[in-house]
Design a protein around this motif. Structure first.
Motif, PDB file in Angstrom:
ATOM      1  N   UNK A  14      33.805  52.129  28.807  1.00 39.34           N
ATOM      2  CA  UNK A  14      34.476  52.856  29.877  1.00 39.34           C
ATOM      3  C   UNK A  14      35.144  51.911  30.867  1.00 39.34           C
ATOM      4  N   UNK A  15      34.497  50.779  31.142  1.00 36.77           N
ATOM      5  CA  UNK A  15      35.073  49.790  32.058  1.00 36.77           C
ATOM      6  C   UNK A  15      34.320  48.471  31.905  1.00 36.77           C
ATOM      7  N   UNK A  16      34.910  47.415  32.474  1.00 38.80           N
ATOM      8  CA  UNK A  16      34.271  46.096  32.464  1.00 38.80           C
ATOM      9  C   UNK A  16      34.357  45.510  33.856  1.00 38.80           C
ATOM     10  N   UNK A  17      33.218  45.001  34.339  1.00 37.10           N
ATOM     11  CA  UNK A  17      33.166  44.388  35.653  1.00 37.10           C
ATOM     12  C   UNK A  17      33.571  42.933  35.606  1.00 37.10           C
ATOM     13  N   UNK A  18      33.811  42.347  36.775  1.00 37.30           N
ATOM     14  CA  UNK A  18      34.186  40.938  36.875  1.00 37.30           C
ATOM     15  C   UNK A  18      33.088  40.025  36.346  1.00 37.30           C
ATOM     16  N   UNK A  19      31.843  40.529  36.351  1.00 32.99           N
ATOM     17  CA  UNK A  19      30.714  39.740  35.876  1.00 32.99           C
ATOM     18  C   UNK A  19      30.553  39.800  34.355  1.00 32.99           C
ATOM     19  N   UNK A  20      31.422  40.530  33.659  1.00 30.43           N
ATOM     20  CA  UNK A  20      31.373  40.624  32.208  1.00 30.43           C
ATOM     21  C   UNK A  20      30.549  41.782  31.680  1.00 30.43           C
ATOM     22  N   UNK A  21      29.800  42.453  32.547  1.00 33.77           N
ATOM     23  CA  UNK A  21      29.032  43.614  32.115  1.00 33.77           C
ATOM     24  C   UNK A  21      29.979  44.769  31.858  1.00 33.77           C
ATOM     25  N   UNK A  22      29.643  45.592  30.868  1.00 32.92           N
ATOM     26  CA  UNK A  22      30.496  46.717  30.508  1.00 32.92           C
ATOM     27  C   UNK A  22      29.748  48.032  30.682  1.00 32.92           C
ATOM     28  N   UNK A  23      30.440  49.009  31.266  1.00 32.28           N
ATOM     29  CA  UNK A  23      29.913  50.371  31.322  1.00 32.28           C
ATOM     30  C   UNK A  23      30.311  51.022  30.007  1.00 32.28           C
ATOM     31  N   UNK A  24      29.314  51.499  29.256  1.00 29.98           N
ATOM     32  CA  UNK A  24      29.555  51.965  27.899  1.00 29.98           C
ATOM     33  C   UNK A  24      28.930  53.328  27.643  1.00 29.98           C
ATOM     34  N   UNK A  25      29.517  54.036  26.681  1.00 32.93           N
ATOM     35  CA  UNK A  25      28.897  55.214  26.094  1.00 32.93           C
ATOM     36  C   UNK A  25      28.386  54.788  24.732  1.00 32.93           C
ATOM     37  N   UNK A  41      25.582  50.358  32.209  1.00 38.51           N
ATOM     38  CA  UNK A  41      26.161  49.018  32.106  1.00 38.51           C
ATOM     39  C   UNK A  41      25.239  48.130  31.284  1.00 38.51           C
ATOM     40  N   UNK A  42      25.867  47.337  30.427  1.00 34.07           N
ATOM     41  CA  UNK A  42      25.152  46.409  29.548  1.00 34.07           C
ATOM     42  C   UNK A  42      25.743  45.016  29.691  1.00 34.07           C
ATOM     43  N   UNK A  44      26.719  41.380  27.721  1.00 32.24           N
ATOM     44  CA  UNK A  44      27.524  41.199  26.507  1.00 32.24           C
ATOM     45  C   UNK A  44      26.703  41.322  25.218  1.00 32.24           C
ATOM     46  N   UNK A  45      25.406  40.996  25.265  1.00 32.08           N
ATOM     47  CA  UNK A  45      24.577  40.999  24.063  1.00 32.08           C
ATOM     48  C   UNK A  45      23.692  42.233  23.922  1.00 32.08           C
ATOM     49  N   UNK A  46      23.855  43.198  24.804  1.00 37.65           N
ATOM     50  CA  UNK A  46      23.003  44.397  24.824  1.00 37.65           C
ATOM     51  C   UNK A  46      21.528  44.037  24.921  1.00 37.65           C
ATOM     52  N   UNK A  47      21.233  42.982  25.692  1.00 36.82           N
ATOM     53  CA  UNK A  47      19.848  42.585  25.925  1.00 36.82           C
ATOM     54  C   UNK A  47      19.358  43.042  27.295  1.00 36.82           C
ATOM     55  N   UNK A  48      20.276  43.114  28.263  1.00 34.58           N
ATOM     56  CA  UNK A  48      19.946  43.553  29.613  1.00 34.58           C
ATOM     57  C   UNK A  48      20.813  44.747  29.965  1.00 34.58           C
ATOM     58  N   UNK A  49      20.253  45.642  30.798  1.00 31.64           N
ATOM     59  CA  UNK A  49      20.973  46.849  31.161  1.00 31.64           C
ATOM     60  C   UNK A  49      20.705  47.197  32.610  1.00 31.64           C
ATOM     61  N   UNK A  50      21.549  48.048  33.130  1.00 31.36           N
ATOM     62  CA  UNK A  50      21.334  48.609  34.460  1.00 31.36           C
ATOM     63  C   UNK A  50      20.978  50.083  34.305  1.00 31.36           C
ATOM     64  N   UNK A  51      20.645  50.719  35.405  1.00 31.78           N
ATOM     65  CA  UNK A  51      20.298  52.143  35.358  1.00 31.78           C
ATOM     66  C   UNK A  51      21.477  52.956  34.841  1.00 31.78           C
ATOM     67  N   UNK A  52      21.142  54.021  34.150  1.00 33.30           N
ATOM     68  CA  UNK A  52      22.182  54.860  33.597  1.00 33.30           C
ATOM     69  C   UNK A  52      21.694  56.279  33.430  1.00 33.30           C
ATOM     70  N   UNK A  53      22.412  57.024  32.618  1.00 30.32           N
ATOM     71  CA  UNK A  53      22.071  58.416  32.350  1.00 30.32           C
ATOM     72  C   UNK A  53      22.056  58.632  30.836  1.00 30.32           C
ATOM     73  N   UNK A  54      21.050  59.365  30.377  1.00 28.09           N
ATOM     74  CA  UNK A  54      20.891  59.667  28.959  1.00 28.09           C
ATOM     75  C   UNK A  54      21.087  61.162  28.754  1.00 28.09           C
TER      76      UNK A  54
END
Length: 72
Positions: A14-25, A41-42, A44-54
């Protein structure tokens, strides 16, 4: 609290932040359960994430219906 996850399908960015993290579906399985659609938000390696909605498939269908009604 420990939990496990597996990104079953990368649906789209959906978008990419300046820090390289991407908001994804994505379709994500949490704790070996049935996969659900997930927006968050994830790193680049899908190892760390931020809060989201499922969302279940029914909730995703309802969200699509609501979005289709919007005048953008």
């Amino acid at each position: 609290m420990a939990f496990s996850f597996k990104v079953v399908e990368e649906v789209g960015v959906l978008s990419e932040g300046a820090n390289g993290w991407q908001k994804e579906l994505n379709l994500v399985s949490w704790n070996d359960r049935e996969p659900k659609y997930d927006i968050r938000e994830w790193d680049a390696n899908h190892e760390k994430m931020r809060k989201g909605v499922t969302l279940t498939i029914d909730e995703l269908v309802e969200l699509r219906s609501i979005l289709n009604e919007l005048e953008l």
